[in-house]
Each structure stands twice: as structure tokens, then as C-alpha cells.
Design a protein around this motif. Structure first.
Motif, PDB file in Angstrom:
ATOM      1  N   ARG A 184     -72.006  42.507  10.874  1.00 29.30           N
ATOM      2  CA  ARG A 184     -70.801  43.338  10.712  1.00 29.30           C
ATOM      3  C   ARG A 184     -71.067  44.779  11.119  1.00 29.30           C
ATOM      4  O   ARG A 184     -70.183  45.461  11.639  1.00 29.30           O
ATOM      5  CB  ARG A 184     -70.304  43.265   9.267  1.00 29.30           C
ATOM      6  CG  ARG A 184     -69.600  41.955   8.921  1.00 29.30           C
ATOM      7  CD  ARG A 184     -68.881  42.054   7.589  1.00 29.30           C
ATOM      8  NE  ARG A 184     -69.811  42.134   6.475  1.00 29.30           N
ATOM      9  CZ  ARG A 184     -70.324  41.093   5.837  1.00 29.30           C
ATOM     10  NH1 ARG A 184     -69.986  39.861   6.215  1.00 29.30           N
ATOM     11  NH2 ARG A 184     -71.148  41.255   4.829  1.00 29.30           N
ATOM     12  N   LEU A 186     -71.105  44.974  15.309  1.00 30.20           N
ATOM     13  CA  LEU A 186     -70.053  44.310  16.083  1.00 30.20           C
ATOM     14  C   LEU A 186     -69.840  44.975  17.440  1.00 30.20           C
ATOM     15  O   LEU A 186     -69.433  44.315  18.397  1.00 30.20           O
ATOM     16  CB  LEU A 186     -68.742  44.301  15.297  1.00 30.20           C
ATOM     17  CG  LEU A 186     -68.690  43.399  14.067  1.00 30.20           C
ATOM     18  CD1 LEU A 186     -67.338  43.551  13.365  1.00 30.20           C
ATOM     19  CD2 LEU A 186     -68.924  41.937  14.440  1.00 30.20           C
ATOM     20  N   CYS A 187     -70.098  46.262  17.527  1.00 27.74           N
ATOM     21  CA  CYS A 187     -69.847  46.999  18.769  1.00 27.74           C
ATOM     22  C   CYS A 187     -71.130  47.339  19.515  1.00 27.74           C
ATOM     23  O   CYS A 187     -71.120  48.171  20.423  1.00 27.74           O
ATOM     24  CB  CYS A 187     -69.070  48.282  18.472  1.00 27.74           C
ATOM     25  SG  CYS A 187     -67.515  48.009  17.600  1.00 27.74           S
ATOM     26  N   ARG A 230     -70.541  35.849  17.690  1.00 31.22           N
ATOM     27  CA  ARG A 230     -69.389  35.868  18.613  1.00 31.22           C
ATOM     28  C   ARG A 230     -68.081  35.663  17.852  1.00 31.22           C
ATOM     29  O   ARG A 230     -67.078  36.344  18.114  1.00 31.22           O
ATOM     30  CB  ARG A 230     -69.559  34.783  19.673  1.00 31.22           C
ATOM     31  CG  ARG A 230     -68.461  34.797  20.746  1.00 31.22           C
ATOM     32  CD  ARG A 230     -68.694  33.683  21.745  1.00 31.22           C
ATOM     33  NE  ARG A 230     -68.478  32.384  21.150  1.00 31.22           N
ATOM     34  CZ  ARG A 230     -69.086  31.264  21.550  1.00 31.22           C
ATOM     35  NH1 ARG A 230     -69.976  31.307  22.532  1.00 31.22           N
ATOM     36  NH2 ARG A 230     -68.818  30.120  20.973  1.00 31.22           N
ATOM     37  N   ARG A 237     -67.100  38.799  16.134  1.00 31.55           N
ATOM     38  CA  ARG A 237     -66.574  39.773  17.094  1.00 31.55           C
ATOM     39  C   ARG A 237     -65.169  39.394  17.562  1.00 31.55           C
ATOM     40  O   ARG A 237     -64.308  40.265  17.751  1.00 31.55           O
ATOM     41  CB  ARG A 237     -67.525  39.881  18.290  1.00 31.55           C
ATOM     42  CG  ARG A 237     -68.814  40.604  17.929  1.00 31.55           C
ATOM     43  CD  ARG A 237     -69.814  40.608  19.061  1.00 31.55           C
ATOM     44  NE  ARG A 237     -70.855  41.605  18.819  1.00 31.55           N
ATOM     45  CZ  ARG A 237     -71.920  41.768  19.571  1.00 31.55           C
ATOM     46  NH1 ARG A 237     -72.110  40.995  20.636  1.00 31.55           N
ATOM     47  NH2 ARG A 237     -72.809  42.691  19.287  1.00 31.55           N
ATOM     48  N   ALA A 271     -62.807  40.433  14.902  1.00 31.88           N
ATOM     49  CA  ALA A 271     -62.585  41.875  14.922  1.00 31.88           C
ATOM     50  C   ALA A 271     -61.651  42.277  16.062  1.00 31.88           C
ATOM     51  O   ALA A 271     -60.754  43.109  15.886  1.00 31.88           O
ATOM     52  CB  ALA A 271     -63.918  42.600  15.039  1.00 31.88           C
ATOM     53  N   PHE A 278     -66.223  45.231  21.718  1.00 32.32           N
ATOM     54  CA  PHE A 278     -66.878  44.277  20.833  1.00 32.32           C
ATOM     55  C   PHE A 278     -67.901  43.401  21.564  1.00 32.32           C
ATOM     56  O   PHE A 278     -68.206  42.294  21.124  1.00 32.32           O
ATOM     57  CB  PHE A 278     -65.833  43.428  20.111  1.00 32.32           C
ATOM     58  CG  PHE A 278     -65.023  44.217  19.123  1.00 32.32           C
ATOM     59  CD1 PHE A 278     -65.592  44.648  17.935  1.00 32.32           C
ATOM     60  CD2 PHE A 278     -63.715  44.577  19.404  1.00 32.32           C
ATOM     61  CE1 PHE A 278     -64.859  45.406  17.035  1.00 32.32           C
ATOM     62  CE2 PHE A 278     -62.983  45.333  18.507  1.00 32.32           C
ATOM     63  CZ  PHE A 278     -63.547  45.749  17.316  1.00 32.32           C
ATOM     64  N   GLY A 279     -68.436  43.931  22.658  1.00 32.71           N
ATOM     65  CA  GLY A 279     -69.599  43.308  23.279  1.00 32.71           C
ATOM     66  C   GLY A 279     -69.318  42.176  24.237  1.00 32.71           C
ATOM     67  O   GLY A 279     -70.245  41.468  24.625  1.00 32.71           O
TER      68      GLY A 279
END
Length: 343
Positions: A249, A252-253, A289, A292, A295, A315-316
Motif C-alpha cells: 500500500r 502503489l506508485c 497488481r 494497484r 487504486a 500506479f506503475g
């Protein structure tokens, strides 16, 4: 390693050609300027030299081939190490008296203390990552940093990555690094995201050689349990999973590798896979994943005017097509149609 031989998408590197030449003198000069000054002895075969170069931030990626068989004796390089990944053919190097063979598909660290000599067979092509010692110094334990300040090497040792697991993890890191090259450079989180990712690569190199910093010194890699002083040495499986989820958490970014997740939970990669399947029914990277995706879904649901592309990158998710496919699989609609779930 099959990933190197077939799965790495090198298009972003091959688009950045420094030179392509059939002239011996011309080839030597270009390679010396890009990598390191060196003596070059041409042996059998016709020169067909090409050099491709891509800079991330502190890290640089090269693809280099000579065409002919060559012997290379570089001048000492004290401020960086190289990670060679053999894409075609075979290379060998003698690093401080240690001879190491790098067959096609394998990975080797080249970190000489004093002397280095390399032999490339005819037709060999190498993917080379240039890792500055300054990055490793930032991550090394205090004792290693004191040695670095005295002009000593920060801890890497030359040789092959010794296990299939390490090679597989390195391939995954390289895939992510190559995807970064395709991202827009003007995203708000781009610089911080890349810095975190490059530090991950440095930590991986130190860790696989037994030189990783302790969890408290690792900053963003320390789990919540370590940060609270609790530690995970005697933690239960449930406590390890709680620590893992808190770490996820918090990241996440940010770019996160499987090795990061294992470090956060205080277990091996194999044990982490077992725990995630037992508690969530999916592998750890799938769990990350999904978090993310949740989110990103929350952002798109609360802000109908939000950019799908920027939200995905935030978020990647580096590949928009895969992001859309994962999103639709989880929520039943494409990201751009998230508002339809409200009606």
C-alpha cells in the motif's frame, strides 16, 4: 536464460544508434568515448560494429557488437561497474586473474579492482548496463561506504549470476528498465519513480553478492514491521502478510520488484510465493497488481475527468494495453468507461 534470448524488448535501445561502422579505427574511437578507453585487437572475421546507447538517469544501457572476434583491454575504470548480458554468441573476461565465460543467455558482473581483459567471439552481441559506483555507495552498509570514501570498490565482485532465480529476477528488472524508456519524461512522478527503480537495481546487485544493506538502512525497502522496531525474525505467517500488504500500500506508485516484496515480508522469494498463494490465491506480483488496479479504479471513479494514461503510469502500469486488459478483467469495463459502473 531464455528471457534474455527472446523476451526482452530492445526496440527502445535499438532506436538510439550511436554508430554503425565497418571501419576498425572508427569503431574503436566510438566505443572508447561511450564506455571506456581501451586497447582493441581485431582477430578473425570482418568488422561490423554497432553501438546503441540509452540513458535512464544514473544508469546507462548499451547494446554493442563488433562482428569480428576481438580482444579488449580496457583502461582501469574506477567509478562504475558493468553488467554484461550475452544476447548472441559468447564472451569471456579475465578480471584480476579470474577467468569467467559468459555464454549466450547468461549474465555476468564485470567489476575489476585492477586488471581486465575481454574476448568476444565472432558475431557476439552484448547488452551492457553501466552502473556508477556512486549509486552503489548510496546503498552500501556504513562500512562499505567508509571504504568507498577511501577510494575502494563498494562491494561488487566479478562473476556470473549464480542461480537461475537470480538470472530470472535480473531479466524482470531489465524488462522494467526497458519499459521506462518508452514512458513520457514529463510525468509528475517520473523522476522520483526512476530514482527508486534505479536504487532497486543497485540493491539487487549488492544483495545477490551478499552485500545488501540492513533493512533499517534500506529506507524505502524496510517493511512497516522493521520500521516499528518489531522485526520479522519470529513473526507468524499472518504478521508477515500484514507487513507485506502495508508495504504494498505504501508503494502503489513506486517501482517494486519481487525481491523487494520478499525483503518486506522477511522471507525468501519461494516462501513469499507460497504464503501469497495460501492467503490470497495469487502470486505476490499479482496481488500487488490487483491493489494497484483497485487504486486506479478509485481515482477514475471519483474523478471522471482524470486521464487514464496518467493514472495508469501513476500506479506503475507502463503498458497501457495491458493495463486496460487487466482493468477490464477485474472490473468488467475498460478504464475509460469506469463512469458507466455508477449508473
Amino acid at each position: 536464460m531464455q528471457m534474455l534470448k527472446g523476451s526482452l524488448d530492445l526496440a527502445q535501445v535499438y532506436q538510439r544508434c550511436v554508430f554503425h561502422s565497418n571501419e576498425r579505427v572508427d569503431s574503436h574511437g566510438h566505443v572508447a568515448r561511450a564506455l571506456s578507453d581501451h586497447d582493441l585487437r581485431w582477430q578473425r572475421g570482418a568488422p561490423d560494429t554497432a553501438l546503441f546507447q540509452a540513458r535512464i538517469s544514473r544508469l546507462q544501457l548499451f547494446v554493442l557488437r563488433y562482428g569480428a572476434q576481438v580482444e579488449v583491454t580496457p583502461s582501469p575504470f574506477d567509478d562504475f561497474a558493468l553488467v554484461h548480458m550475452s544476447l548472441k554468441g559468447c564472451a569471456e573476461f579475465d578480471c584480476d586473474g579470474r577467468r569467467v565465460r559468459v555464454p549466450e543467455g547468461t549474465v555476468a558482473v564485470v567489476a575489476p579492482k585492477k586488471n581486465l581483459r575481454l574476448w568476444w567471439e565472432e558475431g557476439s552481441e552484448q547488452l551492457i548496463l553501466k552502473v556508477p559506483h556512486a549509486l552503489l555507495h548510496d546503498l552500501a552498509p556504513a562500512g562499505a561506504q567508509r571504504g568507498a570514501n577511501a577510494g575502494l570498490h563498494p562491494g561488487l565482485h566479478s562473476g556470473l549470476l549464480q542461480s537461475n532465480m537470480m538470472e530470472m529476477q535480473w531479466g524482470l528488472l531489465m524488462q522494467s528498465l526497458l519499459q521506462i524508456l518508452a514512458q513520457p519524461a514529463d510525468l509528475p512522478t517520473h523522476a522520483a519513480w526512476i530514482d527508486h527503480f534505479e536504487r532497486n537495481i543497485g540493491l539487487f546487485l549488492l544483495a545477490q553478492q551478499g552485500q545488501s544493506a540492513p533493512p533499517l538502512a534500506a529506507g524505502p525497502h524496510a517493511s512497516a514491521a522493521f520500521e516499528s522496531g518489531q522485526g520479522l525474525a519470529t513473526a507468524s505467517a499472518g504478521q508477515r502478510m500484514d507487513a507485506l500488504e502495508r508495504y504494498m500500500r505504501a508503494k502503489l506508485c513506486a517501482p517494486v520488484s519481487l525481491l523487494d516484496l520478499a525483503m518486506a515480508a522477511g522471507v525468501s522469494v519461494r516462501t513469499l510465493n507460497m504464503l501469497c498463494h495460501r492467503h490470497h490465491g495469487v502470486p505476490p506480483m499479482d496481488l500487488l497488481r490487483n491493489m494497484r488496479l483497485d487504486a486506479a479504479h478509485a481515482v477514475l471513479k471519483e474523478r471522471p475527468d482524470a486521464s487514464v494514461t496518467e493514472t495508469a503510469f501513476e500506479f506503475g502500469f507502463c503498458h497501457l494495453g495491458r493495463f486496460s486488459a487487466y482493468y477490464r478483467q477485474r472490473f468488467g469495463v475498460l478504464p475509460k468507461h469506469t463512469g458507466e459502473l455508477m449508473h
